[in-house]
Design a protein around this motif. Structure first.
Motif, short mmCIF file in Angstrom:
data_model
loop_
_atom_site.label_atom_id
_atom_site.label_comp_id
_atom_site.label_asym_id
_atom_site.label_seq_id
_atom_site.Cartn_x
_atom_site.Cartn_y
_atom_site.Cartn_z
N ALA A 317 0.73 -1.47 -0.36
CA ALA A 317 0.08 0.24 0.13
C ALA A 317 0.88 1.45 0.47
O ALA A 317 0.00 2.43 -0.60
CB ALA A 317 -0.97 -0.02 0.96
N LEU A 327 -6.83 5.51 -5.91
CA LEU A 327 -7.57 4.33 -5.45
C LEU A 327 -9.24 4.51 -5.02
O LEU A 327 -9.75 3.34 -5.62
CB LEU A 327 -6.13 4.11 -4.01
CG LEU A 327 -4.92 3.58 -3.88
CD1 LEU A 327 -4.66 3.44 -2.69
CD2 LEU A 327 -5.17 2.64 -5.14
N PHE A 331 -11.64 1.66 -5.67
CA PHE A 331 -12.54 0.91 -4.79
C PHE A 331 -13.91 0.71 -4.85
O PHE A 331 -14.84 0.15 -5.19
CB PHE A 331 -11.82 1.83 -3.19
CG PHE A 331 -11.22 1.23 -2.15
CD1 PHE A 331 -10.86 -0.38 -2.21
CD2 PHE A 331 -9.46 1.66 -2.48
CE1 PHE A 331 -9.44 -0.88 -1.65
CE2 PHE A 331 -8.39 1.94 -1.92
CZ PHE A 331 -8.13 0.28 -1.61
N GLU A 337 -9.49 -4.51 -4.09
CA GLU A 337 -9.30 -4.34 -3.05
C GLU A 337 -8.19 -3.95 -2.03
O GLU A 337 -7.58 -4.47 -2.36
CB GLU A 337 -10.11 -5.52 -2.42
CG GLU A 337 -9.35 -7.07 -2.98
CD GLU A 337 -10.52 -8.20 -3.19
OE1 GLU A 337 -11.31 -8.58 -3.05
OE2 GLU A 337 -9.55 -9.30 -3.18
N ALA A 338 -8.51 -3.98 -0.88
CA ALA A 338 -7.19 -3.94 0.54
C ALA A 338 -7.17 -5.23 0.96
O ALA A 338 -8.35 -5.98 1.12
CB ALA A 338 -7.44 -2.94 1.45
N SER A 339 -5.68 -5.91 1.53
CA SER A 339 -5.42 -6.96 2.57
C SER A 339 -5.00 -6.75 2.64
O SER A 339 -3.67 -6.74 2.09
CB SER A 339 -5.92 -8.43 0.90
OG SER A 339 -5.21 -9.31 1.63
N GLU A 341 -2.01 -5.09 4.43
CA GLU A 341 -0.84 -4.02 4.09
C GLU A 341 -0.85 -3.22 2.62
O GLU A 341 -0.46 -3.44 1.76
CB GLU A 341 0.20 -3.62 4.73
CG GLU A 341 0.71 -3.59 6.23
CD GLU A 341 -0.07 -1.86 6.21
OE1 GLU A 341 0.19 -1.27 5.15
OE2 GLU A 341 -1.80 -1.75 6.23
N THR A 342 -2.02 -4.11 1.46
CA THR A 342 -1.41 -4.20 0.84
C THR A 342 -2.70 -4.11 -0.50
O THR A 342 -4.05 -4.02 0.34
CB THR A 342 -1.11 -6.16 -0.27
OG1 THR A 342 -1.76 -6.51 0.37
CG2 THR A 342 0.88 -6.15 0.25
N ILE A 343 -2.70 -4.27 -2.09
CA ILE A 343 -4.02 -3.95 -2.68
C ILE A 343 -3.78 -4.52 -3.85
O ILE A 343 -3.16 -4.43 -4.42
CB ILE A 343 -4.46 -1.87 -2.38
CG1 ILE A 343 -3.88 -1.35 -1.65
CG2 ILE A 343 -4.51 -1.82 -3.79
CD1 ILE A 343 -4.16 0.27 -1.43
#
Ligand SMILES: C[S@@+](CC[C@H](N)C(=O)[O-])C[C@H]1O[C@@H](n2cnc3c(N)ncnc32)[C@H](O)[C@@H]1O
Ligand code: SF4
Length: 361
Positions: A317, A327, A331, A337-339, A341-343
């Protein structure tokens, strides 16, 4: 620390009209001069590779004697004790049990074979030199000699290809249970015969159909147990390609052979894309670098975003902080989607990955 080694073998027995990799029709008189030049370059490698990848071209267009010469030479000038994965690319027309055994004996433990399609008519459109029977036979040979990690390459979006033909190629592939499947959408790269045909209107591109092919691929391969860990790559549990993972994660790598790129820290260079020149330069200068550049932090960051956006792991991220507004829009559109600390891209986002990536350029 560098962990990835790529070795480019630029020969093929027949040139496919859609292919833009640096390669040439094999000239049997030049092989040993080329192999000696390559070994000269390998002697300069001073790290212990963990992933080795022989790409091309078609490395296995070399005869058993030539491959033995190359592998013997490499084993004396490289420290291969840390190698976890050693991939060799093959074309089904260049497979034999003897070659398979030779590669296994020297430590190769992964094969990537270009099947492309199980439809004889489409193989002809692609100008492939092998038949579908040969692809099946070659796969069986590789399994019989003992390879337990095999990738098959497929192409969709071939001129004239229908969705049922693609489903059929996918299901015939899955019946063989390869450990890994790469399913590429046909690209029309400049300087290929296919590109000229596209420009002349002989072929046309249909992006909606390509998206449909892609969706069918994702749905089907996931349904039968493969995990899509990159836009074009699907794996059985634990069989992700380490070499590719390293590249997508922005790790350093060294490339040997004509046209090969290397990236170490902020330095990038590539060798001349000309086999004769490569041999000459290795013999006279002891190197064959054509171009060197220092990459700015911004360029490295953008590259990292573009590569990791295509993966299931996603983009860290913090690399996207400057793109907050975009972003938010993605979204809301359900494209990312965020998972933790990553997108990462959603399924819907995968269908328009190139457009999302463009927004981060
Ligand atoms: C170096 S080739 C693999 C080994 C061998 N030379 C062969 O063709 O069977 C790498 C792979 O890239 C893919 N490829 C090459 N040109 C492509 C193109 N224009 N569009 C999509 N995929 C392509 C093919 O699936 C091919 O198997
Ligand atoms: S697709 Fe493979 S066999 Fe065909 S020209 Fe390219 S490298 Fe050679």
């Amino acid at each position: 620390m560098v962990r990835n080694l790529y070795i480019h073998i630029p020969f093929c027995s027949k040139i496919c009209p859609y292919c833009s990799f640096y390669k040439e029709q094999i000239n049997r008189n030049r092989i040993y001069a080329f192999l000696d030049a390559l070994l000269m370059e390998a002697k300069k490698v001073c790290f212990q590779p963990e992933a080795v990848f022989f790409g091309g071209g078609t490395p296995t267009v070399l005869s058993c004697q030539q491959l033995d010469y190359l592998l013997r030479g490499l084993s004396t000038c490289l420290d291969l004790r840390r190698v976890k994965e050693w991939t060799v690319e093959m074309n089904p027309a260049t497979v034999s049990a003897e070659k398979g055994r030779l590669l296994l004996d020297w430590g190769v433990n992964r094969i990537s074979m270009g099947v492309q399609s199980w439809d004889p008519g489409l193989l002809a459109v692609l100008g492939r030199e092998h038949t579908t029977d040969q692809s099946k036979r070659s796969y069986d040979i590789l399994r019989e000699v003992g390879f337990s990690n095999i990738n098959l390459d497929l192409i969709f979006g071939i001129p004239g290809q229908g969705i049922e033909q693609w489903r059929d190629s996918l299901s015939k592939t899955v019946l063989l249970r390869p450990d890994h499947i790469s399913a590429y959408c046909l690209t029309y790269k400049e300087d290929t015969e296919y590109f000229f045909r596209l420009m002349r209107g002989v072929y046309s591109q249909d992006v909606d159909k390509e998206a449909e092919f892609f969706e069918v691929t994702m749905n089907y391969l996931e349904e039968v147990g493969y995990c899509q860990y990159e836009i074009s790559n699907y794996t059985s549990p634990g069989k992700e390609c380490l070499h590719n993972l390293g590249y997508w994660r922005g790790e350093d790598y060294i490339g040997l052979g004509p046209s090969a790129f290397s990236t170490v820290g902020t330095l990038r260079w590539n060798n001349v894309a000309d086999t004769v020149e490569y041999i000459k330069r290795m013999n006279t200068d002891g190197e064959a670098v054509h171009f060197r550049e220092r990459l700015s932090p911004a360029t490295l960051r953008t590259e990292r975003v573009l590569l990791s956006l295509r993966t299931r792991e996603g983009v860290p991220a913090h690399l996207l902080r400057e793109h907050e507004e975009r972003l938010q829009i993605f979204f809301e559109l359900g494209l990312i989607e965020a998972s933790g600390e990553t997108i990462r891209l959603t399924r819907q986002g995968c269908l328009v990955a190139d457009s999302v990536a463009e927004a981060f350029l």
